[in-house]
Design a protein around this motif. Structure first.
Motif: not given
Length: 70
Positions: A2-20
């Protein structure tokens, strides 16, 4: 990320990480279940190396997720 906070994943990134992570856990469990059935020593060594590599990957992903929570 996310551009707003470097310590947070965007929703699609969190979903992809969960799949991995889910795929890696499934792979690890399948390898663990298969290992006792393997008779060929070369193949057994390969499966054990794969288990070790997968465990390292899972540990690294867990560390990454933990770093996001800090």
């Amino acid at each position: 990320m996310s551009d707003n906070n470097n310590n947070q994943l965007a929703p699609h990134e969190a979903a992809e990480l969960h799949e991995i992570i889910s795929g890696s856990v499934l792979n690890f469990k399948k390898l663990q279940d298969t290992l006792p059935m393997v008779k060929d020593q070369e193949l057994k060594n390969f499966v054990q190396e794969s288990l070790s590599a997968t465990k390292i990957e899972l540990d690294e992903m867990q560390n990454f997720v933990s770093s996001l929570e800090q």
